[in-house]
Motif scaffolding. Sequence first.
Motif, short mmCIF file in Angstrom:
data_model
loop_
_atom_site.label_atom_id
_atom_site.label_comp_id
_atom_site.label_asym_id
_atom_site.label_seq_id
_atom_site.Cartn_x
_atom_site.Cartn_y
_atom_site.Cartn_z
N GLY A 187 0.79 -1.22 0.00
CA GLY A 187 0.00 0.00 0.00
C GLY A 187 0.83 1.27 0.00
N VAL A 188 1.96 1.25 -0.71
CA VAL A 188 2.81 2.44 -0.80
C VAL A 188 2.88 2.89 -2.25
N ASP A 189 3.30 4.15 -2.45
CA ASP A 189 3.45 4.66 -3.81
C ASP A 189 4.66 3.99 -4.48
N PRO A 190 4.52 3.57 -5.74
CA PRO A 190 5.65 2.95 -6.45
C PRO A 190 6.83 3.91 -6.56
N ARG A 191 8.03 3.39 -6.36
CA ARG A 191 9.25 4.18 -6.57
C ARG A 191 9.82 3.86 -7.94
N GLU A 192 10.37 4.87 -8.58
CA GLU A 192 10.93 4.70 -9.91
C GLU A 192 12.45 4.57 -9.82
N PRO A 193 13.02 3.41 -10.15
CA PRO A 193 14.48 3.27 -10.10
C PRO A 193 15.12 4.10 -11.21
N ASP A 194 16.24 4.75 -10.90
CA ASP A 194 16.90 5.55 -11.92
C ASP A 194 17.77 4.67 -12.81
N ALA A 195 18.26 5.27 -13.90
CA ALA A 195 19.03 4.51 -14.88
C ALA A 195 20.30 3.93 -14.28
N GLY A 196 20.93 4.66 -13.36
CA GLY A 196 22.16 4.16 -12.74
C GLY A 196 21.93 2.90 -11.94
N LEU A 197 20.84 2.88 -11.18
CA LEU A 197 20.53 1.70 -10.39
C LEU A 197 20.21 0.51 -11.29
N LEU A 198 19.43 0.75 -12.34
CA LEU A 198 19.07 -0.35 -13.25
C LEU A 198 20.31 -0.92 -13.92
#
Length: 444
Positions: free
Chosen positions: A339-350
Amino acid sequence: MSRGFVLLVDDEENVRESAREWLVLSGFDVVTAPNAEAALAGFNARGCDALITDVRMPGMGGLALLAEARRRDAALPVILLTGHGDVPLAVEAMRGGAHDFLEKPYDADHLVAVLDRAVSQRRLNSEVERLRDAVGASASIETRFIGDSGPARALRAQVAQLASLDVDVLIHGETGTGKEVVARALHDFGKRSGSPFVALNCAAIPESVFESEVFGHDRGAFTGAAQKRVGRIEHANGGTVFLDEVESMPLGLQAKLLRVIQEREVEPLGSNRHVPVDVRFVAATKADLRAESDAGRFRADLYFRLATVIVTIPPLRQRRQDVALLFRHFCIEAANRHGVDPREPDAGLLTALEDTDWPGNVRELRAAAERFALGLTLDPGSAVAGQANQPSLAERVATYEARLIAQMLAETGGNTQEASRLLGVPLRTLNEKIQRHGLRPSRS
């Protein structure tokens, strides 16, 4: 395949055309517009992978175009082209949702690199949206085994083909690759889907109760058998029996299982009845069963009987291009679950995730996504190293079992018969465990 469809907006014709030519030569499909109004008139959000726009243009400027484009499609990557004095404006625009900005004059190769990242993000977002709609659904094999790599597509095709064939299957794959996922797909997309799917973890069922649990028993078959019990295989009649970690099954039980698989009938304990069963057997192993049978640790006849068809699941390091898609999918699952807002992984993490070997495969990646979704700091290198050094539950249980047996052998002076009585396990089982753990009962 096109590297992406790009809408390029700039009021300077020379700049616009030179950029278009370079992008086309680089493999992009490009449509240009001399101003924001013309761009919006022909704007098709679904067909556009990225928008490039100059900031300062007559009429509607680039920042207004950014706002309108994102109003129509909030996920569209927008790249701003700025003059030197517009950098603070561009930085502010990025806080408002711009993907990136390039200061004029920009390097053409750098523009291509920025576009590649933008298109990749756009396509990942589209795929994640598709998967978001499919979470919890089982309408297609794509929702079960996610990935766009060659190995992932090949596996899906093989599973789709085998699902309709009523043959026994042996699934081989490392820990965490998704062996049970494949087994369930074979069941759910085949003609047996309306009947039970019964999973048996061969490593988790104690040998002393295995026959009763799996084959069933009649009333009075042994002390405590107050009533008849239908075994797990009989319960699966018409469906699928999944034998997980089949390499862990003791040799004596392997012979009994072989007979059931060959004859398609079970004989409950305490009974002379032979109960016919119509089941499909799907076995899974992380070991090389052929090598195990050659070494005498697994019955060769059972191996050949199970291995009518072998499905090999590739480890995650052999399909690295699927890592980002899987990670984002698991992040959405975890966010929905908690039940939390989705976090968007950045390009560096991916990129860092793709460069990681993931010894625990998809299961380990899912755990990392769960931590990320909950807002915890995620360092792929150290996280994986830390997890790799942490023993699994099975390893911890095995360590505790070995310690307990060694302690009991010491207390009984190496008397295995007495130790088996005190531990409450059959002597044969104890001797197998002593051999497995490399213990040496020494008499005092």
